[in-house]
Scaffold this active site. Structure first.
Site, PDB file in Angstrom:
ATOM      1  N   ALA A   1       0.826  -1.220   0.000  1.00  0.00           N
ATOM      2  CA  ALA A   1       0.000   0.000   0.000  1.00  0.00           C
ATOM      3  C   ALA A   1       0.851   1.258   0.000  1.00  0.00           C
ATOM      4  CB  ALA A   1      -0.926  -0.008   1.199  1.00  0.00           C
ATOM      5  N   ALA A   2       2.014   1.182  -0.672  1.00  0.00           N
ATOM      6  CA  ALA A   2       2.914   2.338  -0.643  1.00  0.00           C
ATOM      7  C   ALA A   2       2.663   3.312  -1.784  1.00  0.00           C
ATOM      8  CB  ALA A   2       4.367   1.852  -0.677  1.00  0.00           C
TER       9      ALA A   2
ATOM     10  N   ARG B   1      -3.985   8.785 -10.161  1.00  0.00           N
ATOM     11  CA  ARG B   1      -5.204   8.911 -10.969  1.00  0.00           C
ATOM     12  C   ARG B   1      -6.455   9.219 -10.146  1.00  0.00           C
ATOM     13  NH1 ARG B   1      -5.206   3.523 -14.267  1.00  0.00           N
ATOM     14  NH2 ARG B   1      -3.670   2.937 -12.708  1.00  0.00           N
TER      15      ARG B   1
ATOM     16  N   LYS C   1      -4.380   6.934  -1.909  1.00  0.00           N
ATOM     17  CA  LYS C   1      -5.446   6.121  -2.511  1.00  0.00           C
ATOM     18  C   LYS C   1      -6.091   5.152  -1.530  1.00  0.00           C
ATOM     19  CE  LYS C   1      -4.622   2.929  -5.835  1.00  0.00           C
ATOM     20  NZ  LYS C   1      -4.476   2.473  -7.227  1.00  0.00           N
TER      21      LYS C   1
ATOM     22  N   GLN D   1       8.589   1.343   2.864  1.00  0.00           N
ATOM     23  CA  GLN D   1       9.335   1.267   1.604  1.00  0.00           C
ATOM     24  C   GLN D   1       9.963   2.638   1.402  1.00  0.00           C
ATOM     25  OE1 GLN D   1       6.919   0.501  -1.864  1.00  0.00           O
ATOM     26  NE2 GLN D   1       8.642  -0.271  -3.050  1.00  0.00           N
TER      27      GLN D   1
ATOM     28  N   THR E   1       6.571  -3.379  -7.045  1.00  0.00           N
ATOM     29  CA  THR E   1       5.938  -4.315  -6.113  1.00  0.00           C
ATOM     30  C   THR E   1       6.945  -5.288  -5.492  1.00  0.00           C
ATOM     31  OG1 THR E   1       5.355  -5.644  -8.041  1.00  0.00           O
ATOM     32  CG2 THR E   1       3.626  -4.221  -7.150  1.00  0.00           C
TER      33      THR E   1
ATOM     34  N   ASP F   1      -5.322  -1.929  -3.130  1.00  0.00           N
ATOM     35  CA  ASP F   1      -6.360  -1.190  -3.859  1.00  0.00           C
ATOM     36  C   ASP F   1      -7.385  -2.104  -4.531  1.00  0.00           C
ATOM     37  OD1 ASP F   1      -4.767  -2.226  -5.845  1.00  0.00           O
ATOM     38  OD2 ASP F   1      -4.464  -0.341  -6.913  1.00  0.00           O
TER      39      ASP F   1
HETATM   40  C1  UD1 Z   1       0.393  -5.350 -10.589  1.00  0.00           C
HETATM   41  C2  UD1 Z   1       1.123  -6.578 -11.178  1.00  0.00           C
HETATM   42  C3  UD1 Z   1       0.305  -7.104 -12.362  1.00  0.00           C
HETATM   43  C4  UD1 Z   1      -1.094  -7.432 -11.915  1.00  0.00           C
HETATM   44  C5  UD1 Z   1      -1.762  -6.238 -11.255  1.00  0.00           C
HETATM   45  C6  UD1 Z   1      -3.065  -6.653 -10.635  1.00  0.00           C
HETATM   46  C7  UD1 Z   1       3.488  -6.157 -10.829  1.00  0.00           C
HETATM   47  C8  UD1 Z   1       4.779  -5.803 -11.447  1.00  0.00           C
HETATM   48  N1  UD1 Z   1       2.438  -6.186 -11.628  1.00  0.00           N
HETATM   49  O1  UD1 Z   1       0.411  -4.328 -11.569  1.00  0.00           O
HETATM   50  O2  UD1 Z   1       0.919  -8.278 -12.876  1.00  0.00           O
HETATM   51  O3  UD1 Z   1      -1.872  -7.868 -13.025  1.00  0.00           O
HETATM   52  O4  UD1 Z   1      -0.920  -5.712 -10.184  1.00  0.00           O
HETATM   53  O5  UD1 Z   1      -3.769  -5.529 -10.171  1.00  0.00           O
HETATM   54  O6  UD1 Z   1       3.432  -6.422  -9.649  1.00  0.00           O
HETATM   55  N2  UD1 Z   1       3.016  -0.738  -4.587  1.00  0.00           N
HETATM   56  C9  UD1 Z   1       3.883  -0.494  -3.555  1.00  0.00           C
HETATM   57  N3  UD1 Z   1       5.137  -0.059  -3.817  1.00  0.00           N
HETATM   58  C10 UD1 Z   1       5.585   0.135  -5.100  1.00  0.00           C
HETATM   59  C11 UD1 Z   1       4.680  -0.110  -6.145  1.00  0.00           C
HETATM   60  C12 UD1 Z   1       3.418  -0.554  -5.877  1.00  0.00           C
HETATM   61  O7  UD1 Z   1       3.524  -0.669  -2.393  1.00  0.00           O
HETATM   62  O8  UD1 Z   1       6.733   0.524  -5.263  1.00  0.00           O
HETATM   63  C13 UD1 Z   1       1.674  -1.184  -4.280  1.00  0.00           C
HETATM   64  C14 UD1 Z   1       0.628  -0.228  -4.812  1.00  0.00           C
HETATM   65  O9  UD1 Z   1       0.300   0.724  -3.805  1.00  0.00           O
HETATM   66  C15 UD1 Z   1      -0.538  -1.148  -5.128  1.00  0.00           C
HETATM   67  C16 UD1 Z   1       0.118  -2.474  -5.436  1.00  0.00           C
HETATM   68  O10 UD1 Z   1       1.440  -2.409  -4.941  1.00  0.00           O
HETATM   69  O11 UD1 Z   1      -1.397  -1.320  -4.034  1.00  0.00           O
HETATM   70  C17 UD1 Z   1       0.150  -2.780  -6.942  1.00  0.00           C
HETATM   71  O12 UD1 Z   1       0.907  -1.789  -7.585  1.00  0.00           O
HETATM   72  P1  UD1 Z   1       0.480  -1.210  -8.988  1.00  0.00           P
HETATM   73  O13 UD1 Z   1       1.484  -0.175  -9.389  1.00  0.00           O
HETATM   74  O14 UD1 Z   1      -0.931  -0.817  -8.954  1.00  0.00           O
HETATM   75  O15 UD1 Z   1       0.702  -2.494  -9.918  1.00  0.00           O
HETATM   76  P2  UD1 Z   1      -0.005  -2.768 -11.269  1.00  0.00           P
HETATM   77  O16 UD1 Z   1       0.613  -1.972 -12.332  1.00  0.00           O
HETATM   78  O17 UD1 Z   1      -1.479  -2.678 -11.104  1.00  0.00           O
HETATM   79 CA    CA Z   2      -3.052  -1.534  -9.652  1.00  0.00          CA
END
Ligand code: UD1
Ligand code: CA
Length: 465
Positions: free
Chosen positions: A8-9, A14, A21, A74, A80, A103
């Site tokens: 949840a970082a 958007r 979020k 983080q 992720t 989310d």
């Molecule tokens: C991710 C998956 C994708 C999957 C999708 C499902 C990866 C690389 N991709 O993509 O395969 O189909 O989720 O919804 O994992 N977050 C952090 N720190 C970060 C980046 C993200 O905590 O540095 C958290 C976000 O807050 C979010 C979650 O991880 O809650 C997912 O990140 P997001 O950037 O939304 O990944 P997607 O592009 O949706």
């Molecule tokens: Ca997402």
């Protein structure tokens, strides 16, 4: 014993919102807390939330709902995979670790149990090291594709053939902790942003150690990325809550047109009118009319809140009637059989058993005795511009219409106050108080008066031409 990591970082650009979020509220609970609640329901004992953006606010909101959650920071949101790495030191050396995004608030305990079952095919005889839940997306845009023999390929890295695949990664995973600890340091950064992908851990999905659990409902993983999706998620959760209460014995005029937030408790036999809104810590056993808005309020069995009434911080006891179009503010207590009618506002006041204020009144900072009758238009003048003062009205007393009670003031039991009075002194029990101008009737005066006015009007007209 399961541990879960909630990622949840992210900021959630958007959403176009100053609020992180995962903190956007859905029916009285922040988005991330819906996921935490589902994990708890599935039996997860230990929950770690990875935070970065608005870290303090996220921590506070999460802890308010569930004080045993722990947090990992983080330092810089680098994907992720990096987010999961930041939680590694809080993960035990063994056991199963669930990983989910913060989310996807529609995720339910049943989805989590299903993934755990798939993670242990044959009841644990052939333990997998990593399992991802997949579903078939109507539109796979934005999701990682499940590519047989390859693994999970993010959209940005898909070949045209892979791009067409509709089986996608949900973002919900189960890992064996021992294996995870060994694998996390091996993740490599992806250009151009240098992000680490948790999905790389799943490597070749048909390998012995990792796999995919397919056939999950797309709706469970509907992500919230903007306010439109937030509103959609609210709709789904609202219907879920309403249906659950209906199955519990609550009568709904329409399951699609009532908003009950997650903090409210309803009892079998309660009834909820069309478009009623119930928010906050309510306890409802009585009936709530159409378009009523009820917050932080108790409505006992046999009590009725009539249409378009607004209640906040009130208690309504059995057999009491409130509204239509009444307003109960904090501290309003409407005892058994008491009535509060249309356009009556009650604040920090008790209407004892059987007392009635049926029309157009303000009752503030008051104690209205049993069986007292408050006439239409009665106002407790409780505020002198500096302080609030109390009005006490004895049992069975009768307050005539349009009375102003200038507080502090006490009206004794059984007293009668003449309509139109402005009272500034206490009234003893059983007394009749009259505090208004004397009436004089001048017989036959109306005709003479009209004649005089007409004559004046005529002479004014003549002198102007
Ligand atoms: C991710 C998956 C994708 C999957 C999708 C499902 C990866 C690389 N991709 O993509 O395969 O189909 O989720 O919804 O994992 N977050 C952090 N720190 C970060 C980046 C993200 O905590 O540095 C958290 C976000 O807050 C979010 C979650 O991880 O809650 C997912 O990140 P997001 O950037 O939304 O990944 P997607 O592009 O949706
Ligand atoms: Ca997402």
């Amino acid at each position: 014993m399961f541990t879960a990591v909630v990622l949840a970082a992210g900021l959630g650009t958007r959403m176009r919102s100053p609020l992180a979020k995962v903190l956007h509220p859905l029916l009285g609970r922040p988005m991330v807390s819906w996921i935490i609640a589902a994990l708890r329901e599935a039996g997860v004992a230990e929950i770690i939330v990875v935070v970065h953006h608005q870290e303090e606010a996220v921590r506070a909101a999460v802890l308010a709902e569930d004080p045993t959650v722990r947090f990992a920071r983080q330092h810089e949101p680098k994907g992720t995979g990096d987010a999961l790495r930041s939680a590694a030191q809080l993960l035990g050396p063994a056991g199963t670790v669930l990983v989910t995004a913060g989310d996807t608030p529609l995720l339910q305990a049943s989805d989590i149990r299903r993934l755990l079952a798939a993670h242990r095919p044959g009841g644990g005889r052939s333990q997998r090291m990593a399992t991802a839940a997949s579903f078939i997306a109507q539109d796979p845009a934005g999701y990682g594709r499940i590519v047989p023999g390859v693994g999970i390929v993010e959209q940005a890295h898909c070949s045209p053939d892979q791009d067409a695949i509709r089986e996608v990664n949900s973002g919900l995973y189960a890992f064996e902790s021992t294996w995870l600890h060994a694998q996390l340091p091996t993740l490599l950064a992806h250009p151009p942003k240098g992000e680490l992908y948790v999905t790389d851990l799943l490597g070749r999905l048909d390998g012995v150690d990792t796999g995919v659990a397919d056939g999950f409902a797309a709706s469970a993983f509907a992500g919230v990325n903007d306010r439109a999706q937030l509103a959609d998620a609210r709709g789904v959760l609202r219907r879920r809550i309403n249906r659950a209460w209906a199955e519990h014995g609550v009568d709904f005029a329409d399951l699609d047109h009532a908003l009950i937030d997650v903090r409210a408790i309803l009892h079998p036999g309660a009834s909820i009118g069309f478009n009623a809104v119930i928010e906050g810590a309510c306890d409802i056993a009585g009936s709530i009319g159409a378009n009523a808005v009820v917050r932080h309020t108790t409505v006992a069995a046999g009590a009725a809140i009539h249409p378009a009434t607004v209640c906040d911080g009130a208690a309504v006891r059995g057999g009491a009637q409130v509204g239509p179009m009444a307003r109960l503010r904090p501290g309003a207590v409407i005892e058994e059989g008491a009535h509060v009618g249309n356009f009556v506002e009650v604040k920090n006041a008790v209407l004892r058993r059987g007392a009635k204020a049926n029309h157009l009144s303000y009752i503030g900072d008051a104690d209205i005795g049993e069986g007292a009758n408050i006439g239409a238009g009665t106002i407790t003048c409780n505020y002198d511009g500096f302080r609030k003062h109390k009005t006490v009205i004895g049992e069975r007393s009768f307050i005539g219409s349009n009375t102003a009670l200038v507080a502090p003031i006490t009206i004794g039991a059984g007293a009668i106050v003449a309509a139109g009075s402005t009272l500034i002194q206490d009234v003893p029990a059983d007394a009749i108080a009259i505090a208004r101008g004397q009436q004089r009737n001048r017989e036959g005066s109306a005709t003479r008066f009209r004649a005089r006015l007409a004559a004046e009007a005529t002479s004014a007209l003549k002198s102007s031409v």
